[in-house]
Structure formats: C-alpha cells, structure tokens
Design an enzyme around this catalytic site. Structure first.
Site, PDB file in Angstrom:
ATOM      1  N   LYS A 188       0.846  -1.203   0.000  1.00 46.34           N
ATOM      2  CA  LYS A 188       0.000   0.000   0.000  1.00 46.34           C
ATOM      3  C   LYS A 188       0.882   1.254   0.000  1.00 46.34           C
ATOM      4  O   LYS A 188       0.641   2.194  -0.760  1.00 46.34           O
ATOM      5  CB  LYS A 188      -0.943  -0.017   1.217  1.00 46.34           C
ATOM      6  CG  LYS A 188      -2.030  -1.086   1.094  1.00 46.34           C
ATOM      7  CD  LYS A 188      -2.775  -1.329   2.398  1.00 46.34           C
ATOM      8  CE  LYS A 188      -3.708  -2.532   2.260  1.00 46.34           C
ATOM      9  NZ  LYS A 188      -4.378  -2.890   3.520  1.00 46.34           N
TER      10      LYS A 188
ATOM     11  N   ASP B 106     -10.708   2.779   4.389  1.00 45.84           N
ATOM     12  CA  ASP B 106     -11.028   1.349   4.286  1.00 45.84           C
ATOM     13  C   ASP B 106     -12.549   1.140   4.243  1.00 45.84           C
ATOM     14  O   ASP B 106     -13.019   0.056   3.895  1.00 45.84           O
ATOM     15  CB  ASP B 106     -10.456   0.585   5.491  1.00 45.84           C
ATOM     16  CG  ASP B 106      -9.131  -0.107   5.171  1.00 45.84           C
ATOM     17  OD1 ASP B 106      -8.881  -0.372   3.980  1.00 45.84           O
ATOM     18  OD2 ASP B 106      -8.357  -0.374   6.107  1.00 45.84           O
TER      19      ASP B 106
ATOM     20  N   GLN C 248      -4.037  -1.695   9.795  1.00 44.15           N
ATOM     21  CA  GLN C 248      -4.016  -3.022   9.194  1.00 44.15           C
ATOM     22  C   GLN C 248      -4.558  -4.060  10.181  1.00 44.15           C
ATOM     23  O   GLN C 248      -4.106  -4.152  11.315  1.00 44.15           O
ATOM     24  CB  GLN C 248      -2.571  -3.379   8.770  1.00 44.15           C
ATOM     25  CG  GLN C 248      -2.456  -4.676   7.996  1.00 44.15           C
ATOM     26  CD  GLN C 248      -3.156  -4.635   6.634  1.00 44.15           C
ATOM     27  OE1 GLN C 248      -3.105  -3.639   5.919  1.00 44.15           O
ATOM     28  NE2 GLN C 248      -3.833  -5.731   6.279  1.00 44.15           N
TER      29      GLN C 248
END
Ligand code: NDP
Length: 290
Positions: free
Chosen positions: A52, A119, A96
């Site tokens: 990412k 997200d 994460q």
C-alpha cells in the site's frame, strides 16, 4: 474461459489516478496522503501494508507508516489515531487488521474519523453504503465491482452466491451486488459456515464470490457451466517445488474450476491488486472531499 486479470485492470485505474494526482498538483491542490498503522510482525500484514505504501509512492501520494510492536496498549493506539484524525495533511487512515487480541477492533475502527476512513469499515460509512449514500466503499468489494465493470460482466438479474459474511468482504459485497445499479441488480445469496447444501446452492449461481479463507474450497462440482468466479481468498499452502516451500492459492480450486467458468480471477494477480487500487481511489476521494 477468460481471466479477470487484476494486473491489467489495476494498471488502468492506477494510470488514471496518477494522472489525476498530477493534475491536482499542477492546479496547486493538496497531495493525497495516506497514513497506515501496522502492529506486530505478521508477514502477510507487513506485505499488504508495504504494498500500500509502495503504491502511494508510485501514484504520487504522500504516505506515513506508523509501526508498533504487539505490546502497544489499546489506549496508545487510540491516542495515535486521534492524533492522525487531527493532522490536516492526512486524508486517509488505515489500521491493518487483524489486531492483537488485547485490542478491540471495533473500538479502533470507530475511532477513525469517518471522513478519513478510507477502508470504509467505520459503522457510519458501512451504514451509508447500506442505504446507497455516497461514501467510502470497503476496498475489496469496491475493487471487485470495478473489475466486473471493466470486463462488462452482465450482472443484472443474475443469481449470485457470496460465500463468507465478514464485515469487510462478504457482507458489503452482497449489499453492492443486490443494489439497483450497474454492476448490481443480482439476486444474492449470502452463504456461510451454517449454510446447508452449499454445493447445491453454488451450483445454481451465475456468479460466485468466494471469501472464505480456505484453500481450494470451491471445487468444480460446485460450479455451473459458464459461471463467473471471483476468488477473494489468500491462503498459503506448502509447495515443495518452490524455493520458499510455500505458495499462495485462493479459495477456489482454480485449475479445475477454470474449465467450467466463463470468467475467473487468478490468485495471486486478481482481487488483491484491485483492493489496493480501490484503497487509493478512496484516499483520492478523501482528499477531494476536503
Ligand atoms: P473471515 O474469516 O472474516 O470470514 C470468513 C467467512 O467464511 C465467514 O463468514 C465464515 O462463516 C465463512 N466460512 C468459513 N468456513 C466456511 C465453510 N465451510 N462454508 C461456508 N462458509 C464458510 O474472512 P475475510 O472475509 O476477512 O477473508 C476471507 C478470505 O479473503 C481470506 O482468505 C482473506 O485472506 C482474504 N482476503 C483477501 C483480500 C484481498 O484483497 N484479496 C482482502 C480481504 C480478505 P461464519 O461467518 O459462519 O463463520
């Protein structure tokens, strides 16, 4: 059979995003900035976050990587998120997953400012998605929608079976595909570990989205001729022919299922690449929203 090739589709989207970022910069607008928090040294999580951050660099975004050991307390993590919530330059924040057991995932997600939740996991953003309002769509289902759109896969009126009902993949996927939109307008069955006669349920499907986390779970006998197969799973299995002794496979028995499918995603090289791409799209959107 035609491959739904994540490399091709993500490259096209990335090119487009890169161009938009260049135009933003030329117009004196701010550079999109993603902050990623990683806890611990789980190799898979490290690889995802590393990708990412690398993609941010490729597309001209700024990025900040915040790393903690597994001994970080929940309070410390929440304090850091609040700090990033208030940093004007940061447009998107991701933490994460999975998190160490002593940290409450729901609390962490709810602490991220919805406007920076790229997200799309915050309850407020998931709620907006449910009722079709403009918001950040969770990256994996969003990436799958972009891929179906790119290949012009007909979804309207089709029977779709989504296997797996997680908050981040299966459930939002089922919502998106049942919406009155293109892609969408499917009749969706959301299957899970309590589903009876799963093989028979799947055999009725024009489209199967497999998000289970079990290697080669979807076998050829579960698949109707001509079905579209989207494999979300990422599973590491032993493979003595590889130097590392392991390799990645999806939730679908690709070699056998591909013969029956009309379109199928490979693993790796399918949905995973699209997930990163849609995260970048969401971060650009967060910058645009300011
Ligand atoms: P979860 O573990 O949160 O959910 C798995 C789901 O599969 C659950 O709903 C579970 O049902 C269901 N399930 C488990 N066993 C069976 C079974 N025997 N029959 C039917 N359903 C079953 O996983 P995630 O959604 O987070 O991830 C799924 C997979 O996708 C993983 O391999 C993950 O690594 C991968 N992934 C890939 C991404 C990408 O970018 N490519 C992004 C995110 C995830 P129940 O609810 O009843 O327990």
């Amino acid at each position: 059979m035609q491959l739904l090739d994540g490399k091709v589709v993500s490259a096209a989207y990335k090119e487009q995003i890169k161009k938009e970022v260049e135009e933003r910069k030329a117009a004196g607008k701010k550079t999109p900035h993603l902050a990623a928090i990683i806890i611990g040294d789980n190799p898979a999580s490290r690889a995802y976050v590393g990708n990412k951050v690398k993609t941010c660099g490729e597309l001209g975004f700024n990025s900040t990587l915040v790393e903690y050991g597994t001994d970080i307390s929940e309070d410390e993590l929440l304090t850091k998120i609040n700090e990033l919530n208030n940093v004007e330059a940061v447009d998107g924040i991701l933490v994460q997953l999975p998190l160490p057991k002593h940290i409450d995932e729901n609390k962490v997600i709810a602490t991220i400012k919805p406007e920076k939740d790229v997200d799309g996991f915050h309850p407020s953003n998931l709620g907006k998605m449910m009722i079709g309002q403009d918001t950040f769509i969770p990256a994996t289902p969003y990436g799958i929608m972009l891929m179906l759109e790119h290949y012009g896969i007909e979804t309207s009126g089709k029977n779709c079976v989504v296997i797996g009902r997680s908050n981040i993949v299966g459930t939002p996927m089922s919502v998106l595909l049942s919406r009155n939109s293109e892609p969408g307008n499917c009749t969706v069955t959301l299957a899970h570990s309590r589903t009876k006669n799963l093989a028979e349920v799947c055999a009725q499907a024009d489209i199967i989205i497999a998000a289970i986390g079990k290697a080669k779970f979807v076998t050829a006998d579960m698949v109707k001729d001509g079905a579209v197969i989207v494999d979300v799973g990422i599973n590491r299995i032993e493979d003595a022919t590889r130097k590392s002794g392991t390799r990645l496979v999806g939730d679908v028995d690709f070699e056998n299922v591909k013969e029956k499918s009309s379109f199928i995603t490979p693993v790796p090289g399918g949905v995973g690449l699209m997930t990163i791409c849609s995260l970048m799209k969401n971060t650009l959107k967060a910058a645009d929203n300011k």
